[in-house]
Design a protein around this motif. Sequence first.
Motif, PDB file in Angstrom:
ATOM      1  N   ALA A   1     -11.492  14.963   7.388  1.00  0.00           N
ATOM      2  CA  ALA A   1     -11.252  13.776   6.567  1.00  0.00           C
ATOM      3  C   ALA A   1     -10.002  13.908   5.711  1.00  0.00           C
ATOM      4  CB  ALA A   1     -12.459  13.504   5.682  1.00  0.00           C
ATOM      5  N   VAL A   2      -9.737  15.092   5.223  1.00  0.00           N
ATOM      6  CA  VAL A   2      -8.573  15.310   4.349  1.00  0.00           C
ATOM      7  C   VAL A   2      -7.272  14.979   5.065  1.00  0.00           C
ATOM      8  CG1 VAL A   2      -7.283  17.097   3.096  1.00  0.00           C
ATOM      9  CG2 VAL A   2      -9.768  16.974   2.895  1.00  0.00           C
ATOM     10  N   SER A   3      -7.230  15.138   6.375  1.00  0.00           N
ATOM     11  CA  SER A   3      -5.988  14.918   7.124  1.00  0.00           C
ATOM     12  C   SER A   3      -5.808  13.471   7.599  1.00  0.00           C
ATOM     13  CB  SER A   3      -5.925  15.874   8.316  1.00  0.00           C
ATOM     14  OG  SER A   3      -6.940  15.554   9.240  1.00  0.00           O
TER      15      SER A   3
ATOM     16  N   LEU B   1     -10.273   0.639   6.898  1.00  0.00           N
ATOM     17  CA  LEU B   1     -10.319  -0.576   6.100  1.00  0.00           C
ATOM     18  C   LEU B   1      -9.223  -1.522   6.569  1.00  0.00           C
ATOM     19  CD1 LEU B   1     -11.934  -1.711   3.689  1.00  0.00           C
ATOM     20  CD2 LEU B   1     -10.216  -0.721   2.187  1.00  0.00           C
ATOM     21  N   ASN B   2      -9.587  -2.778   6.856  1.00  0.00           N
ATOM     22  CA  ASN B   2      -8.594  -3.703   7.386  1.00  0.00           C
ATOM     23  C   ASN B   2      -8.065  -4.685   6.344  1.00  0.00           C
ATOM     24  OD1 ASN B   2     -10.674  -5.551   7.175  1.00  0.00           O
ATOM     25  ND2 ASN B   2     -10.975  -5.794   9.369  1.00  0.00           N
ATOM     26  N   LYS B   3      -8.264  -4.361   5.067  1.00  0.00           N
ATOM     27  CA  LYS B   3      -7.694  -5.147   3.980  1.00  0.00           C
ATOM     28  C   LYS B   3      -7.277  -4.193   2.860  1.00  0.00           C
ATOM     29  CE  LYS B   3     -12.336  -6.248   2.360  1.00  0.00           C
ATOM     30  NZ  LYS B   3     -13.296  -7.316   2.133  1.00  0.00           N
ATOM     31  N   PHE B   4      -6.495  -4.706   1.924  1.00  0.00           N
ATOM     32  CA  PHE B   4      -5.978  -3.864   0.845  1.00  0.00           C
ATOM     33  C   PHE B   4      -7.111  -3.292   0.026  1.00  0.00           C
ATOM     34  CE2 PHE B   4      -4.220  -3.081  -3.348  1.00  0.00           C
ATOM     35  CZ  PHE B   4      -3.060  -2.399  -3.035  1.00  0.00           C
ATOM     36  N   PRO B   5      -7.083  -2.010  -0.300  1.00  0.00           N
ATOM     37  CA  PRO B   5      -6.076  -0.999   0.027  1.00  0.00           C
ATOM     38  C   PRO B   5      -6.337  -0.418   1.415  1.00  0.00           C
ATOM     39  CG  PRO B   5      -7.726  -0.022  -1.404  1.00  0.00           C
ATOM     40  CD  PRO B   5      -8.130  -1.469  -1.192  1.00  0.00           C
ATOM     41  N   PHE B   6      -5.398  -0.516   2.288  1.00  0.00           N
ATOM     42  CA  PHE B   6      -5.553  -0.099   3.680  1.00  0.00           C
ATOM     43  C   PHE B   6      -5.730   1.418   3.787  1.00  0.00           C
ATOM     44  CE2 PHE B   6      -2.949  -3.921   3.513  1.00  0.00           C
ATOM     45  CZ  PHE B   6      -3.681  -4.765   4.326  1.00  0.00           C
ATOM     46  N   GLY B   7      -6.366   1.849   4.877  1.00  0.00           N
ATOM     47  CA  GLY B   7      -6.558   3.270   5.151  1.00  0.00           C
ATOM     48  C   GLY B   7      -7.998   3.552   5.522  1.00  0.00           C
TER      49      GLY B   7
ATOM     50  N   CYS C   1       0.843  -1.188   0.000  1.00  0.00           N
ATOM     51  CA  CYS C   1       0.000   0.000   0.000  1.00  0.00           C
ATOM     52  C   CYS C   1       0.884   1.247   0.000  1.00  0.00           C
ATOM     53  CB  CYS C   1      -0.908  -0.021   1.222  1.00  0.00           C
ATOM     54  SG  CYS C   1      -1.961   1.428   1.365  1.00  0.00           S
ATOM     55  N   THR C   2       0.644   2.146  -0.942  1.00  0.00           N
ATOM     56  CA  THR C   2       1.435   3.369  -1.008  1.00  0.00           C
ATOM     57  C   THR C   2       1.157   4.295   0.163  1.00  0.00           C
ATOM     58  OG1 THR C   2      -0.222   4.368  -2.441  1.00  0.00           O
ATOM     59  CG2 THR C   2       1.652   3.299  -3.524  1.00  0.00           C
ATOM     60  N   ASN C   3       0.009   4.140   0.816  1.00  0.00           N
ATOM     61  CA  ASN C   3      -0.326   4.994   1.956  1.00  0.00           C
ATOM     62  C   ASN C   3       0.329   4.534   3.247  1.00  0.00           C
ATOM     63  OD1 ASN C   3      -1.938   6.807   0.564  1.00  0.00           O
ATOM     64  ND2 ASN C   3      -3.766   5.574   0.842  1.00  0.00           N
ATOM     65  N   CYS C   4       0.137   3.253   3.594  1.00  0.00           N
ATOM     66  CA  CYS C   4       0.582   2.790   4.908  1.00  0.00           C
ATOM     67  C   CYS C   4       1.720   1.777   4.847  1.00  0.00           C
ATOM     68  CB  CYS C   4      -0.585   2.208   5.697  1.00  0.00           C
ATOM     69  SG  CYS C   4      -1.176   0.637   5.027  1.00  0.00           S
ATOM     70  N   LYS C   5       2.120   1.378   3.636  1.00  0.00           N
ATOM     71  CA  LYS C   5       3.236   0.456   3.402  1.00  0.00           C
ATOM     72  C   LYS C   5       2.948  -0.990   3.804  1.00  0.00           C
ATOM     73  CE  LYS C   5       5.523   3.985   1.987  1.00  0.00           C
ATOM     74  NZ  LYS C   5       4.973   4.517   0.796  1.00  0.00           N
ATOM     75  N   ALA C   6       1.704  -1.321   4.176  1.00  0.00           N
ATOM     76  CA  ALA C   6       1.349  -2.702   4.485  1.00  0.00           C
ATOM     77  C   ALA C   6       1.433  -3.532   3.206  1.00  0.00           C
ATOM     78  CB  ALA C   6      -0.052  -2.774   5.071  1.00  0.00           C
ATOM     79  N   VAL C   7       1.758  -4.801   3.364  1.00  0.00           N
ATOM     80  CA  VAL C   7       1.918  -5.686   2.219  1.00  0.00           C
ATOM     81  C   VAL C   7       0.863  -6.789   2.284  1.00  0.00           C
ATOM     82  CG1 VAL C   7       3.479  -7.299   1.059  1.00  0.00           C
ATOM     83  CG2 VAL C   7       4.394  -5.225   2.125  1.00  0.00           C
ATOM     84  N   GLU C   8       0.231  -7.065   1.144  1.00  0.00           N
ATOM     85  CA  GLU C   8      -0.757  -8.129   1.058  1.00  0.00           C
ATOM     86  C   GLU C   8      -0.636  -8.776  -0.316  1.00  0.00           C
ATOM     87  OE1 GLU C   8      -5.481  -8.076   0.826  1.00  0.00           O
ATOM     88  OE2 GLU C   8      -4.756  -7.801   2.861  1.00  0.00           O
ATOM     89  N   PRO C   9      -0.809 -10.107  -0.401  1.00  0.00           N
ATOM     90  CA  PRO C   9      -0.746 -10.772  -1.710  1.00  0.00           C
ATOM     91  C   PRO C   9      -1.801 -10.199  -2.650  1.00  0.00           C
ATOM     92  CG  PRO C   9      -0.849 -12.381   0.073  1.00  0.00           C
ATOM     93  CD  PRO C   9      -1.064 -11.031   0.688  1.00  0.00           C
ATOM     94  N   ARG C  10      -1.471 -10.162  -3.942  1.00  0.00           N
ATOM     95  CA  ARG C  10      -2.377  -9.581  -4.912  1.00  0.00           C
ATOM     96  C   ARG C  10      -2.197 -10.284  -6.248  1.00  0.00           C
ATOM     97  NH1 ARG C  10      -1.706  -4.063  -7.676  1.00  0.00           N
ATOM     98  NH2 ARG C  10      -3.770  -3.668  -8.452  1.00  0.00           N
ATOM     99  N   ALA C  11      -3.277 -10.492  -6.953  1.00  0.00           N
ATOM    100  CA  ALA C  11      -3.238 -11.116  -8.269  1.00  0.00           C
ATOM    101  C   ALA C  11      -4.354 -10.531  -9.111  1.00  0.00           C
ATOM    102  CB  ALA C  11      -3.427 -12.625  -8.136  1.00  0.00           C
ATOM    103  N   ILE C  12      -4.265 -10.707 -10.405  1.00  0.00           N
ATOM    104  CA  ILE C  12      -5.377 -10.309 -11.267  1.00  0.00           C
ATOM    105  C   ILE C  12      -6.388 -11.443 -11.219  1.00  0.00           C
ATOM    106  CG2 ILE C  12      -6.110  -9.850 -13.625  1.00  0.00           C
ATOM    107  CD1 ILE C  12      -3.474  -8.421 -14.058  1.00  0.00           C
TER     108      ILE C  12
ATOM    109  N   ASN D   1      -6.006   8.156   4.367  1.00  0.00           N
ATOM    110  CA  ASN D   1      -7.097   7.597   3.573  1.00  0.00           C
ATOM    111  C   ASN D   1      -6.591   6.654   2.492  1.00  0.00           C
ATOM    112  OD1 ASN D   1      -8.997   9.275   4.929  1.00  0.00           O
ATOM    113  ND2 ASN D   1      -8.387  10.969   3.621  1.00  0.00           N
ATOM    114  N   THR D   2      -7.512   5.836   1.987  1.00  0.00           N
ATOM    115  CA  THR D   2      -7.187   5.044   0.804  1.00  0.00           C
ATOM    116  C   THR D   2      -6.932   5.998  -0.350  1.00  0.00           C
ATOM    117  OG1 THR D   2      -9.492   4.860   0.107  1.00  0.00           O
ATOM    118  CG2 THR D   2      -8.634   3.105   1.561  1.00  0.00           C
ATOM    119  N   PHE D   3      -6.231   5.509  -1.365  1.00  0.00           N
ATOM    120  CA  PHE D   3      -5.911   6.338  -2.519  1.00  0.00           C
ATOM    121  C   PHE D   3      -7.178   6.920  -3.151  1.00  0.00           C
ATOM    122  CE2 PHE D   3      -5.150   7.038  -7.028  1.00  0.00           C
ATOM    123  CZ  PHE D   3      -3.999   7.812  -6.993  1.00  0.00           C
ATOM    124  N   ALA D   4      -8.188   6.075  -3.353  1.00  0.00           N
ATOM    125  CA  ALA D   4      -9.416   6.533  -4.005  1.00  0.00           C
ATOM    126  C   ALA D   4     -10.133   7.609  -3.195  1.00  0.00           C
ATOM    127  CB  ALA D   4     -10.347   5.355  -4.264  1.00  0.00           C
ATOM    128  N   VAL D   5     -10.233   7.427  -1.892  1.00  0.00           N
ATOM    129  CA  VAL D   5     -10.916   8.432  -1.062  1.00  0.00           C
ATOM    130  C   VAL D   5     -10.159   9.749  -1.095  1.00  0.00           C
ATOM    131  CG1 VAL D   5     -11.582   9.024   1.306  1.00  0.00           C
ATOM    132  CG2 VAL D   5     -12.169   6.791   0.368  1.00  0.00           C
TER     133      VAL D   5
END
Length: 168
Positions: free
Chosen positions: A141-143, A50-56, A2-13, A146-150
């Motif tokens: 909220a701005v501070s 949010l407790n799963k990717f994307p975190f925030g 995650c670019t916001n919090c740096k947490a790592v989670e497996p990801r696939a298409i 947040n997730t990237f989308a929010v």
Amino acid sequence: SCTNCKAVEPRAIIIDPKISSWIDEDNEYCHKSVGVFIFNRNSEFLMFKLNKFPFGWTIPAGHVDDREVTKDAAQREAKEETGLEVTNLKHISTLRIDRDGCRRGSDRHYWDVYCVRTDDSEVTIDSNEGSEFAWLTLDQAVSQNNTFAVDFILKNLGSKLQGFVKSL
């Protein structure tokens, strides 16, 4: 990661025929998503961690099912994630958000963003989705982390969200 919090989670298409997805004109795998800004009588809106990717911190949101109307998806996501039944949703925008990664592998989402006001204060965050929640003003909220989308939505639709708040 995650670019916001740096947490790592497996990801696939993951090509899931149950959700609305396609390949865009530039060969980007896309999903259709919805998000709901649920405001209370104090002009604050509901966010949760949010407790799963994307975190925030996020708003009630999620993918649109194949052949599902976006307004119905927004109502479904609000109910699933917060326990709140929302009606009278106001559509405020459709946005293409690039670099909006999800755990199913898409980095581009087309979001339909809705606003609604509720008097219901009985919020129950689905533990599969998130944890703590808060009612925040737009400025607060701005501070948040947040997730990237929010973050993208708050930065690009701030005036439309303010307009909805003023109409309450």
